[in-house]
Design a protein around this motif. Structure first.
Motif, PDB file in Angstrom:
ATOM      1  N   ASP A  34       0.856  -1.192   0.000  1.00 34.06           N
ATOM      2  CA  ASP A  34       0.000   0.000   0.000  1.00 34.06           C
ATOM      3  C   ASP A  34       0.891   1.242   0.000  1.00 34.06           C
ATOM      4  O   ASP A  34       1.405   1.657   1.039  1.00 34.06           O
ATOM      5  CB  ASP A  34      -0.898  -0.028   1.243  1.00 34.06           C
ATOM      6  CG  ASP A  34      -1.904   1.117   1.262  1.00 34.06           C
ATOM      7  OD1 ASP A  34      -1.729   2.093   0.492  1.00 34.06           O
ATOM      8  OD2 ASP A  34      -2.862   1.053   2.058  1.00 34.06           O
ATOM      9  N   GLU A  35       1.086   1.832  -1.163  1.00 33.22           N
ATOM     10  CA  GLU A  35       1.993   2.979  -1.282  1.00 33.22           C
ATOM     11  C   GLU A  35       1.478   4.190  -0.511  1.00 33.22           C
ATOM     12  O   GLU A  35       2.277   4.952   0.049  1.00 33.22           O
ATOM     13  CB  GLU A  35       2.200   3.335  -2.759  1.00 33.22           C
ATOM     14  CG  GLU A  35       2.954   2.262  -3.541  1.00 33.22           C
ATOM     15  CD  GLU A  35       3.323   2.726  -4.930  1.00 33.22           C
ATOM     16  OE1 GLU A  35       3.025   3.894  -5.268  1.00 33.22           O
ATOM     17  OE2 GLU A  35       3.927   1.937  -5.675  1.00 33.22           O
ATOM     18  N   THR A  36       0.166   4.360  -0.457  1.00 35.69           N
ATOM     19  CA  THR A  36      -0.405   5.492   0.284  1.00 35.69           C
ATOM     20  C   THR A  36      -0.062   5.384   1.758  1.00 35.69           C
ATOM     21  O   THR A  36       0.310   6.368   2.406  1.00 35.69           O
ATOM     22  CB  THR A  36      -1.930   5.539   0.106  1.00 35.69           C
ATOM     23  OG1 THR A  36      -2.237   5.678  -1.290  1.00 35.69           O
ATOM     24  CG2 THR A  36      -2.526   6.718   0.865  1.00 35.69           C
ATOM     25  N   SER A  61       2.368   7.881   3.922  1.00 35.15           N
ATOM     26  CA  SER A  61       1.892   8.518   5.152  1.00 35.15           C
ATOM     27  C   SER A  61       2.902   8.313   6.288  1.00 35.15           C
ATOM     28  O   SER A  61       3.197   9.263   7.033  1.00 35.15           O
ATOM     29  CB  SER A  61       0.536   7.920   5.545  1.00 35.15           C
ATOM     30  OG  SER A  61       0.105   8.442   6.784  1.00 35.15           O
ATOM     31  N   LEU A  62       3.447   7.112   6.418  1.00 39.05           N
ATOM     32  CA  LEU A  62       4.448   6.858   7.457  1.00 39.05           C
ATOM     33  C   LEU A  62       5.710   7.682   7.196  1.00 39.05           C
ATOM     34  O   LEU A  62       6.310   8.217   8.132  1.00 39.05           O
ATOM     35  CB  LEU A  62       4.809   5.371   7.491  1.00 39.05           C
ATOM     36  CG  LEU A  62       3.798   4.415   8.110  1.00 39.05           C
ATOM     37  CD1 LEU A  62       4.414   3.031   8.241  1.00 39.05           C
ATOM     38  CD2 LEU A  62       3.325   4.881   9.471  1.00 39.05           C
ATOM     39  N   LYS A  90      13.599   6.092   1.297  1.00 40.62           N
ATOM     40  CA  LYS A  90      14.270   5.683   2.534  1.00 40.62           C
ATOM     41  C   LYS A  90      13.326   4.874   3.407  1.00 40.62           C
ATOM     42  O   LYS A  90      13.728   3.871   4.033  1.00 40.62           O
ATOM     43  CB  LYS A  90      14.766   6.911   3.294  1.00 40.62           C
ATOM     44  CG  LYS A  90      15.603   6.559   4.526  1.00 40.62           C
ATOM     45  CD  LYS A  90      16.210   7.791   5.162  1.00 40.62           C
ATOM     46  CE  LYS A  90      17.072   7.405   6.372  1.00 40.62           C
ATOM     47  NZ  LYS A  90      17.660   8.607   7.011  1.00 40.62           N
ATOM     48  N   MET A  91      12.050   5.290   3.452  1.00 37.06           N
ATOM     49  CA  MET A  91      11.074   4.550   4.246  1.00 37.06           C
ATOM     50  C   MET A  91      10.849   3.167   3.663  1.00 37.06           C
ATOM     51  O   MET A  91      10.678   2.190   4.397  1.00 37.06           O
ATOM     52  CB  MET A  91       9.758   5.325   4.289  1.00 37.06           C
ATOM     53  CG  MET A  91       8.860   4.943   5.450  1.00 37.06           C
ATOM     54  SD  MET A  91       9.576   5.462   7.033  1.00 37.06           S
ATOM     55  CE  MET A  91       8.377   4.774   8.165  1.00 37.06           C
ATOM     56  N   PRO A 105       4.422   5.138  15.144  1.00 34.94           N
ATOM     57  CA  PRO A 105       3.047   5.377  14.677  1.00 34.94           C
ATOM     58  C   PRO A 105       2.119   4.166  14.782  1.00 34.94           C
ATOM     59  O   PRO A 105       0.899   4.335  14.734  1.00 34.94           O
ATOM     60  CB  PRO A 105       3.257   5.756  13.199  1.00 34.94           C
ATOM     61  CG  PRO A 105       4.484   5.015  12.801  1.00 34.94           C
ATOM     62  CD  PRO A 105       5.368   4.999  14.019  1.00 34.94           C
ATOM     63  N   LEU A 106       2.645   2.948  14.905  1.00 39.80           N
ATOM     64  CA  LEU A 106       1.797   1.755  14.859  1.00 39.80           C
ATOM     65  C   LEU A 106       1.489   1.167  16.236  1.00 39.80           C
ATOM     66  O   LEU A 106       0.467   0.519  16.415  1.00 39.80           O
ATOM     67  CB  LEU A 106       2.452   0.672  13.992  1.00 39.80           C
ATOM     68  CG  LEU A 106       2.686   1.025  12.518  1.00 39.80           C
ATOM     69  CD1 LEU A 106       3.335  -0.147  11.787  1.00 39.80           C
ATOM     70  CD2 LEU A 106       1.375   1.393  11.842  1.00 39.80           C
TER      71      LEU A 106
END
Length: 275
Positions: A141-143, A147-148, A158-159, A184-185
């Motif tokens: 999921d690229e979106t 977001s992350l 880099k992410m 974030p998770l």
């Protein structure tokens, strides 16, 4: 021939360089450089789509790239099995402790008294497994990844490299820095020191509960000492699913060693088995 040699040779034949490969793979040039200089293992094929992207540029079958990568991991495990290094202390302690909802002072005191001892390894590795499972569910999921990356103040590429490292990590061998995903998770966690129960709450609202105790199934198979040793060694059995373990338990090979069950597990995951 190993993975780096084959990829380098193919890049030369096509008059391409690692920058082209990084662009096609949607990762950083530094990440590709580390793999081609053998500073980093190529990721396991069942945890990433990078070989789909590489094969398109290199004109090599994805299965061949995946086979070479998997073989390199098997060779590395063989070396680790002959002389396993001590697990190293990871950089995520403060973040993890900050997510502890109750008994933080008590848990912190235990961590500091016995740095990366049994309790800290147990909690840290389990939290990474939970975060990895959550990341795996959104890996394509690229979106979600954009977001992350925005939250972490990092570039998408880099992410994406950090996501590959997370999905490819082995917390039983060493602990990398996965703070861009844990922050974030992971909402919070609690650990019952009396009952050895770990409760993990994710920001999605999901809750996972882990109870650590004796596995009665091991006691019912006295004729499988190799399997019992395999299950006890988290370096070999980490990440094994219930379905995979059921298959391993169905095997009855006299004199089978823990390494036999590890190699069988990797064979089950080899993409060549799922053409």
């Amino acid at each position: 021939m190993d993975f780096a040699f084959v990829v380098r040779q193919r890049l030369e034949e096509l008059h391409l360089d690692q920058r082209d490969l990084a662009s096609a793979s949607q990762v950083t040039e530094s990440y590709i450089s580390q793999i081609l200089r053998r500073k980093k293992l190529p990721p396991l094929p069942n945890r990433t789509d990078i070989y789909d992207k590489m094969s398109g540029l290199l004109g090599l079958p994805r299965e061949e790239l995946a086979r070479l990568a998997a073989q390199q991991h098997r060779d590395e495990i063989d070396r680790a099995w002959r002389g396993a290094a001590m697990a190293r202390f990871g950089p995520m302690r403060q973040l993890i402790l900050g997510k502890c909802q109750r008994r933080e002072k008590e848990i912190r005191a235990i961590f500091e008294k016995d740095p990366f001892g049994e309790l800290e390894r147990l909690i840290t590795r389990t939290l990474i497994e939970v975060i990895r499972d959550e990341a795996r569910a959104h890996a394509r999921d690229e979106t979600w990844l954009h977001s992350l990356a925005s939250t972490a103040g990092q570039s998408y590429r880099k992410m994406r490299v950090q996501l590959i490292d997370l999905l490819d990590s082995d917390p039983s061998a060493s602990i990398g820095d996965f703070t861009p995903f844990i922050e974030p998770l992971l909402r919070s966690w609690d650990f019952d020191l009396d009952g050895f129960v770990l409760v993990v709450r994710l920001t999605t609202g999901a809750t996972r509960r882990f109870v650590f105790g004796e596995d009665a199934r091991e006691r019912t198979a006295p004729d499988q000492p190799g399997l019992r040793a395999f299950l006890r060694d988290s370096r070999l059995s980490a990440g094994a699913t219930g379905e995979e373990l059921a298959i391993l338990r169905s095997l009855h090979v006299p004199g089978a060693t823990p390494l036999f069950f590890y190699r069988t597990l990797q064979s089950l995951r080899d993409p060549l088995n799922f053409k």
